[in-house]
Motif scaffolding. Structure first.
Motif, PDB file in Angstrom:
ATOM      1  N   LEU A   3       7.983 -15.030 -25.568  1.00 27.11           N
ATOM      2  CA  LEU A   3       9.414 -14.792 -25.346  1.00 27.11           C
ATOM      3  C   LEU A   3      10.225 -15.207 -26.570  1.00 27.11           C
ATOM      4  O   LEU A   3      11.175 -14.532 -26.963  1.00 27.11           O
ATOM      5  CB  LEU A   3       9.899 -15.562 -24.119  1.00 27.11           C
ATOM      6  CG  LEU A   3       9.515 -15.001 -22.774  1.00 27.11           C
ATOM      7  CD1 LEU A   3       9.949 -15.954 -21.680  1.00 27.11           C
ATOM      8  CD2 LEU A   3      10.122 -13.645 -22.563  1.00 27.11           C
ATOM      9  N   HIS A   4       9.850 -16.315 -27.165  1.00 26.87           N
ATOM     10  CA  HIS A   4      10.543 -16.786 -28.355  1.00 26.87           C
ATOM     11  C   HIS A   4      10.386 -15.785 -29.498  1.00 26.87           C
ATOM     12  O   HIS A   4      11.344 -15.496 -30.232  1.00 26.87           O
ATOM     13  CB  HIS A   4       9.997 -18.157 -28.758  1.00 26.87           C
ATOM     14  CG  HIS A   4      10.652 -18.732 -29.966  1.00 26.87           C
ATOM     15  ND1 HIS A   4      11.982 -19.065 -29.983  1.00 26.87           N
ATOM     16  CD2 HIS A   4      10.161 -19.025 -31.210  1.00 26.87           C
ATOM     17  CE1 HIS A   4      12.293 -19.536 -31.186  1.00 26.87           C
ATOM     18  NE2 HIS A   4      11.184 -19.523 -31.934  1.00 26.87           N
ATOM     19  N   ARG A   5       9.181 -15.273 -29.658  1.00 22.49           N
ATOM     20  CA  ARG A   5       8.926 -14.291 -30.713  1.00 22.49           C
ATOM     21  C   ARG A   5       9.728 -13.014 -30.465  1.00 22.49           C
ATOM     22  O   ARG A   5      10.324 -12.448 -31.389  1.00 22.49           O
ATOM     23  CB  ARG A   5       7.427 -13.985 -30.789  1.00 22.49           C
ATOM     24  CG  ARG A   5       7.070 -13.171 -32.038  1.00 22.49           C
ATOM     25  CD  ARG A   5       5.587 -12.898 -32.146  1.00 22.49           C
ATOM     26  NE  ARG A   5       5.235 -11.871 -31.177  1.00 22.49           N
ATOM     27  CZ  ARG A   5       4.207 -11.932 -30.351  1.00 22.49           C
ATOM     28  NH1 ARG A   5       3.418 -12.973 -30.361  1.00 22.49           N
ATOM     29  NH2 ARG A   5       3.965 -10.956 -29.510  1.00 22.49           N
ATOM     30  N   GLN A  32      10.155  -0.032 -24.964  1.00 21.14           N
ATOM     31  CA  GLN A  32       9.009  -0.877 -25.291  1.00 21.14           C
ATOM     32  C   GLN A  32       9.420  -2.347 -25.374  1.00 21.14           C
ATOM     33  O   GLN A  32       8.718  -3.232 -24.869  1.00 21.14           O
ATOM     34  CB  GLN A  32       8.385  -0.434 -26.613  1.00 21.14           C
ATOM     35  CG  GLN A  32       7.611   0.853 -26.515  1.00 21.14           C
ATOM     36  CD  GLN A  32       7.100   1.312 -27.873  1.00 21.14           C
ATOM     37  OE1 GLN A  32       7.526   0.818 -28.917  1.00 21.14           O
ATOM     38  NE2 GLN A  32       6.179   2.274 -27.844  1.00 21.14           N
ATOM     39  N   PHE A  33      10.560  -2.594 -26.003  1.00 22.16           N
ATOM     40  CA  PHE A  33      11.037  -3.965 -26.106  1.00 22.16           C
ATOM     41  C   PHE A  33      11.341  -4.542 -24.731  1.00 22.16           C
ATOM     42  O   PHE A  33      10.957  -5.663 -24.417  1.00 22.16           O
ATOM     43  CB  PHE A  33      12.271  -4.039 -27.005  1.00 22.16           C
ATOM     44  CG  PHE A  33      12.837  -5.418 -27.083  1.00 22.16           C
ATOM     45  CD1 PHE A  33      12.222  -6.382 -27.866  1.00 22.16           C
ATOM     46  CD2 PHE A  33      13.974  -5.770 -26.366  1.00 22.16           C
ATOM     47  CE1 PHE A  33      12.723  -7.667 -27.925  1.00 22.16           C
ATOM     48  CE2 PHE A  33      14.476  -7.052 -26.416  1.00 22.16           C
ATOM     49  CZ  PHE A  33      13.856  -8.005 -27.208  1.00 22.16           C
ATOM     50  N   LYS A  34      12.032  -3.791 -23.889  1.00 24.65           N
ATOM     51  CA  LYS A  34      12.369  -4.266 -22.553  1.00 24.65           C
ATOM     52  C   LYS A  34      11.120  -4.481 -21.696  1.00 24.65           C
ATOM     53  O   LYS A  34      11.056  -5.429 -20.912  1.00 24.65           O
ATOM     54  CB  LYS A  34      13.327  -3.301 -21.862  1.00 24.65           C
ATOM     55  CG  LYS A  34      14.722  -3.369 -22.421  1.00 24.65           C
ATOM     56  CD  LYS A  34      15.666  -2.480 -21.655  1.00 24.65           C
ATOM     57  CE  LYS A  34      17.073  -2.598 -22.203  1.00 24.65           C
ATOM     58  NZ  LYS A  34      18.033  -1.765 -21.467  1.00 24.65           N
ATOM     59  N   SER A  35      10.125  -3.615 -21.856  1.00 25.14           N
ATOM     60  CA  SER A  35       8.893  -3.796 -21.089  1.00 25.14           C
ATOM     61  C   SER A  35       8.145  -5.041 -21.558  1.00 25.14           C
ATOM     62  O   SER A  35       7.615  -5.807 -20.746  1.00 25.14           O
ATOM     63  CB  SER A  35       8.012  -2.558 -21.162  1.00 25.14           C
ATOM     64  OG  SER A  35       7.525  -2.373 -22.473  1.00 25.14           O
ATOM     65  N   LYS A  36       8.100  -5.285 -22.887  1.00 25.42           N
ATOM     66  CA  LYS A  36       7.473  -6.506 -23.397  1.00 25.42           C
ATOM     67  C   LYS A  36       8.195  -7.743 -22.871  1.00 25.42           C
ATOM     68  O   LYS A  36       7.564  -8.725 -22.466  1.00 25.42           O
ATOM     69  CB  LYS A  36       7.492  -6.519 -24.928  1.00 25.42           C
ATOM     70  CG  LYS A  36       6.501  -5.605 -25.587  1.00 25.42           C
ATOM     71  CD  LYS A  36       6.617  -5.730 -27.097  1.00 25.42           C
ATOM     72  CE  LYS A  36       5.707  -4.754 -27.802  1.00 25.42           C
ATOM     73  NZ  LYS A  36       5.847  -4.860 -29.277  1.00 25.42           N
ATOM     74  N   LEU A  37       9.528  -7.687 -22.882  1.00 24.06           N
ATOM     75  CA  LEU A  37      10.312  -8.802 -22.383  1.00 24.06           C
ATOM     76  C   LEU A  37      10.050  -9.029 -20.897  1.00 24.06           C
ATOM     77  O   LEU A  37       9.859 -10.164 -20.451  1.00 24.06           O
ATOM     78  CB  LEU A  37      11.799  -8.540 -22.634  1.00 24.06           C
ATOM     79  CG  LEU A  37      12.756  -9.657 -22.253  1.00 24.06           C
ATOM     80  CD1 LEU A  37      12.495 -10.893 -23.103  1.00 24.06           C
ATOM     81  CD2 LEU A  37      14.189  -9.187 -22.422  1.00 24.06           C
ATOM     82  N   PHE A  38      10.019  -7.957 -20.129  1.00 28.73           N
ATOM     83  CA  PHE A  38       9.767  -8.068 -18.691  1.00 28.73           C
ATOM     84  C   PHE A  38       8.398  -8.668 -18.410  1.00 28.73           C
ATOM     85  O   PHE A  38       8.269  -9.598 -17.612  1.00 28.73           O
ATOM     86  CB  PHE A  38       9.877  -6.685 -18.034  1.00 28.73           C
ATOM     87  CG  PHE A  38       9.419  -6.667 -16.615  1.00 28.73           C
ATOM     88  CD1 PHE A  38      10.205  -7.181 -15.613  1.00 28.73           C
ATOM     89  CD2 PHE A  38       8.172  -6.144 -16.282  1.00 28.73           C
ATOM     90  CE1 PHE A  38       9.779  -7.179 -14.293  1.00 28.73           C
ATOM     91  CE2 PHE A  38       7.737  -6.134 -14.970  1.00 28.73           C
ATOM     92  CZ  PHE A  38       8.546  -6.655 -13.981  1.00 28.73           C
TER      93      PHE A  38
END
Length: 154
Positions: A3-5, A32-38
């Protein structure tokens, strides 16, 4: 950590451009960013929940073991009390038999002139029960002759 990254990737472009909103080049990059964050947030919450449940289960199992240990102690205490009651009954019976012997001996001394009274005394002695130490049930927890738990004086 992830999450920090992801957060640093998001704000890396903002620091260079000087604004607070990040604009993606394409909707695919944003998804892609939102899915990684989720997924990162989901994994973090799942890990914390599993850690919490592990602690709860550990405490519950420990409590169950304590309850079982207390039940075992209470059962052993009940058997100890039963054995001690038996020992007390035997000792009381033998003490009353000794008192009867003493009373009979005192009455026999008073009537020692007659021979019939001495014969009756001999018969009473034969009928009175004699308690041997081996007849008393041994208690597994309490042994007064065992002084290992007692502090010795020097």
């Amino acid at each position: 950590m992830r999450l920090h990254r992801l957060d640093s990737e998001l704000h890396q472009g903002e620091e260079k451009e000087g604004h607070h909103h990040h604009h993606y080049d394409s909707p695919l990059e944003e998804m892609q960013f939102k899915s990684k964050l989720f997924y990162s947030q989901r994994n973090m919450y799942l890990s914390l929940m599993s850690l919490f449940m592990t602690i709860v289960l550990y405490r519950r199992v420990r409590d169950i073991y304590q309850i079982l240990h207390m039940q075992d102690d209470s059962e052993s205490d009940k058997t100890l009390i039963k054995n001690l009651k038996q020992q007390v009954e035997i000792l009381v019976n033998s003490a009353s038999a000794d008192d009867k012997k003493k009373a009979a001996a005192a009455s026999d001394k008073a009537a020692s002139s007659s021979s019939s009274s001495s014969t009756k005394m001999a018969e009473k002695k034969e009928k009175s029960p004699v308690v041997e130490e081996a007849e008393i049930p041994a208690s597994s927890s309490f042994d007064p002759s065992n002084d290992s738990g007692m502090r010795k004086r020097k």
